[in-house]
Design a protein around this motif. Structure first.
Motif, PDB file in Angstrom:
ATOM      1  N   LYS A  52       0.821  -1.208   0.000  1.00  0.00           N
ATOM      2  CA  LYS A  52       0.000   0.000   0.000  1.00  0.00           C
ATOM      3  C   LYS A  52       0.857   1.261   0.000  1.00  0.00           C
ATOM      4  CE  LYS A  52      -3.149  -3.107   0.570  1.00  0.00           C
ATOM      5  NZ  LYS A  52      -2.856  -4.408  -0.054  1.00  0.00           N
ATOM      6  N   VAL A  53       2.111   1.127   0.390  1.00  0.00           N
ATOM      7  CA  VAL A  53       3.040   2.263   0.285  1.00  0.00           C
ATOM      8  C   VAL A  53       3.188   2.649  -1.187  1.00  0.00           C
ATOM      9  CG1 VAL A  53       5.411   3.043   0.650  1.00  0.00           C
ATOM     10  CG2 VAL A  53       4.272   1.625   2.389  1.00  0.00           C
ATOM     11  N   ILE A  54       3.412   1.654  -2.033  1.00  0.00           N
ATOM     12  CA  ILE A  54       3.606   1.914  -3.463  1.00  0.00           C
ATOM     13  C   ILE A  54       2.292   2.239  -4.156  1.00  0.00           C
ATOM     14  CG2 ILE A  54       4.254   0.832  -5.655  1.00  0.00           C
ATOM     15  CD1 ILE A  54       6.594   1.837  -3.948  1.00  0.00           C
ATOM     16  N   SER A  55       1.222   1.540  -3.815  1.00  0.00           N
ATOM     17  CA  SER A  55      -0.065   1.882  -4.439  1.00  0.00           C
ATOM     18  C   SER A  55      -0.439   3.314  -4.098  1.00  0.00           C
ATOM     19  CB  SER A  55      -1.165   0.906  -4.013  1.00  0.00           C
ATOM     20  OG  SER A  55      -1.416   0.959  -2.626  1.00  0.00           O
ATOM     21  N   GLY A  56      -0.054   3.755  -2.895  1.00  0.00           N
ATOM     22  CA  GLY A  56      -0.283   5.152  -2.515  1.00  0.00           C
ATOM     23  C   GLY A  56       0.523   6.112  -3.362  1.00  0.00           C
ATOM     24  N   ALA A  57       1.787   5.773  -3.621  1.00  0.00           N
ATOM     25  CA  ALA A  57       2.630   6.627  -4.466  1.00  0.00           C
ATOM     26  C   ALA A  57       2.062   6.710  -5.885  1.00  0.00           C
ATOM     27  CB  ALA A  57       4.054   6.080  -4.502  1.00  0.00           C
ATOM     28  N   ASP A  58       1.618   5.573  -6.405  1.00  0.00           N
ATOM     29  CA  ASP A  58       1.018   5.573  -7.747  1.00  0.00           C
ATOM     30  C   ASP A  58      -0.248   6.427  -7.791  1.00  0.00           C
ATOM     31  OD1 ASP A  58       2.895   4.008  -9.063  1.00  0.00           O
ATOM     32  OD2 ASP A  58       1.837   2.128  -8.700  1.00  0.00           O
ATOM     33  N   TRP A  59      -1.011   6.402  -6.697  1.00  0.00           N
ATOM     34  CA  TRP A  59      -2.233   7.212  -6.672  1.00  0.00           C
ATOM     35  C   TRP A  59      -1.895   8.705  -6.616  1.00  0.00           C
ATOM     36  CZ3 TRP A  59      -6.976   6.230  -2.936  1.00  0.00           C
ATOM     37  CH2 TRP A  59      -8.115   6.836  -3.487  1.00  0.00           C
TER      38      TRP A  59
END
Length: 473
Positions: free
Chosen positions: A185-192
């Motif tokens: 979710k750290v990376i999915s957050g960055a992508d968002w």
């Protein structure tokens, strides 16, 4: 995390109405069931292991309360996994019985029961037995159907119960898998963050969603939930409780996004998940000592790595890519050159032909790439937005992305694989996966920015070069 955070998330969840995470809670299941399913009778759905650790106790409690509708349905196939054939078995068994399922288990049992219940148009309850993935509370189930693993639209459980004592005693590999899935979710957050820079609230587009309250559901307590990987590995109750809450909240965030369409997983899934989805679609398995160490299906010679372990390797790969991106002078990007080099849709579809011809991935990649294609004018507008706001955007991304070495350290501490070879992926295949994963999802991520801005080859070369984070040993 607080009880108020969970209450707030439940209010935004479309389908789940109840969640309780605490120790010694199984005896409360009958009362919870009566409140959430008034006038209904229950049936336990489990496998032999989950029936032993929790199902038997839930069954006895339900029976004593006069709520048993049928004897437990135990899926005892030694090669049980999330395949549609088992959905059909559950559905066909239940279709003529007026009972409400209680799924007792983790990923496989929950997904199978979720889909079967959805096809029967009846709500169900879930008793979680491991903090192994974030799919408990999501409105969708990842199930293999005729060889292709896809997310099937279906309703999330109406009620969820998680007993911390049972989850803490689950096999450490399952906890490690869940921790890696939450870390993603750290990376999915960055992508968002990156995609939201391009979002137009007046012309909303699936795949480039603006920020919603779903961001807060996932991200507000994420740092706290990830702070003690060693404690999670050891089954420390507090660490397990925080991990379980984090995984459940991810599902609620996805439920809150349903106005964007069925199965929108933007809050909890980004480019890191595209690696896992790709390897699923390629039917990746591995064997040997590493399979014994990191495999979760001991009855099979060849192992399919767990979802969380594949996502964990994807998270490391994309974290490394973000570190390369954050060193780049994107405020100096030559937009005219990028637009001039932008391949036509026909050229991009030819790339897909070369990558996937003759495979079941091919039509899927064609559809996804066609769906996200932009004209040169649209590309220019997107690149200008990112270039002109790069200094501010870079600050947000730096604050979001946890450094590669720290990420690797935490995943190792919880007992998750940190090298692709540990799940049977060679360096060459990992490198190729950057290109292939980019083609299978229309959601805008760092992979799309790198491709559209003309950085893709350069950044991948750097990652796998002599001093690159992914060069291997």
């Amino acid at each position: 995390m607080s009880k108020e955070s969970i209450k707030s998330a439940l209010k935004q969840a479309k389908e789940t109405k109840f969640l309780e995470i605490e120790s010694n809670i199984l005896s409360k299941v009958p009362q919870i069931f009566k409140e959430q399913f008034p006038g209904k009778k229950a049936i336990i759905i489990a496998d032999p292991n989950t029936y032993r650790v929790a199902g038997k106790k839930v069954h006895e409690a339900i029976k004593s309360a006069g709520l048993e509708g049928e004897e437990p349905y135990i899926l005892d196939d030694p090669n049980l996994y999330a395949d549609y054939i088992f959905v059909e078995q559950i559905r066909d068994y239940l279709k003529d019985k007026d009972v409400t399922p209680i799924a007792v288990g983790s990923g496989v049992i929950n997904d199978l029961t979720k889909r079967a219940s959805s096809e029967l148009k009846r709500p169900y309850m879930c008793v979680a037995t491991a903090a192994s993935m974030d799919g408990y509370s999501s409105a969708g189930a990842s199930i293999t159907n005729k060889g292709a693993k896809i997310t099937h639209a279906c309703e999330a459980p109406r009620a969820l119960v998680a007993d911390i004592d049972i989850i803490a005693a689950a096999p450490p590999l399952m906890t490690a898998s869940g921790y890696a899935d939450l870390y993603a979710k750290v990376i999915s957050g960055a992508d968002w963050i990156l995609a939201a820079e391009l979002a137009d609230p007046n012309h909303p587009k699936k795949g480039i969603e603006p920020m919603t309250s779903a961001w807060n559901i996932v991200q507000d307590g994420l740092a706290e939930a990830l702070q003690d990987p060693t404690g999670a590995k050891k089954g420390n109750p507090k660490a397990i409780e925080l991990l379980t809450e984090g995984l459940m909240l991810g599902g609620f965030a996805m439920q809150s996004m349903e106005s964007w369409g069925a199965g929108v997983s933007r809050p909890a899934s980004g480019s890191e998940h595209q690696f896992s989805h790709l390897w699923d679609m390629e039917h990746h398995t591995f064997k040997g000592e590493m399979a014994k160490k990191f495999g979760l299906y001991p009855n099979q010679d060849e192992q399919a790595p767990s979802h969380g372990f594949k996502v964990g390797i994807g998270t490391l790969a994309i974290t490394a890519l973000y570190e390369v991106m954050l060193k780049e002078s994107i405020d100096q990007l030559n937009i005219d050159a990028a637009v001039e080099k932008w391949p036509t849709l026909e050229a991009q579809l030819k790339e897909i032909d070369e990558m996937f011809a003759g495979t079941e991935i091919h039509p899927f990649a064609i559809a996804q790439t066609t769906d996200k294609y932009v004209t040169k004018e649209e590309l220019r507008e997107q690149l200008n937005k990112i270039k002109n706001n790069w200094n501010q955007l870079k600050g947000k991304l730096r604050a979001q992305v946890i450094p590669f070495e720290e990420t690797k350290k935490r995943l190792a501490a919880v007992g998750a694989p940190v090298e692709p070879e540990e799940i049977g992926i060679t360096r060459k295949r990992l490198r190729d996966s950057f290109y292939r994963a980019h083609k299978i999802r229309s959601r805008y991520t760092i992979l799309d920015f790198a491709y559209r801005a003309g950085y893709f080859d350069q950044w991948i070369d750097e990652l796998f070069g002599v001093n690159g984070a992914l060069k291997g040993k």
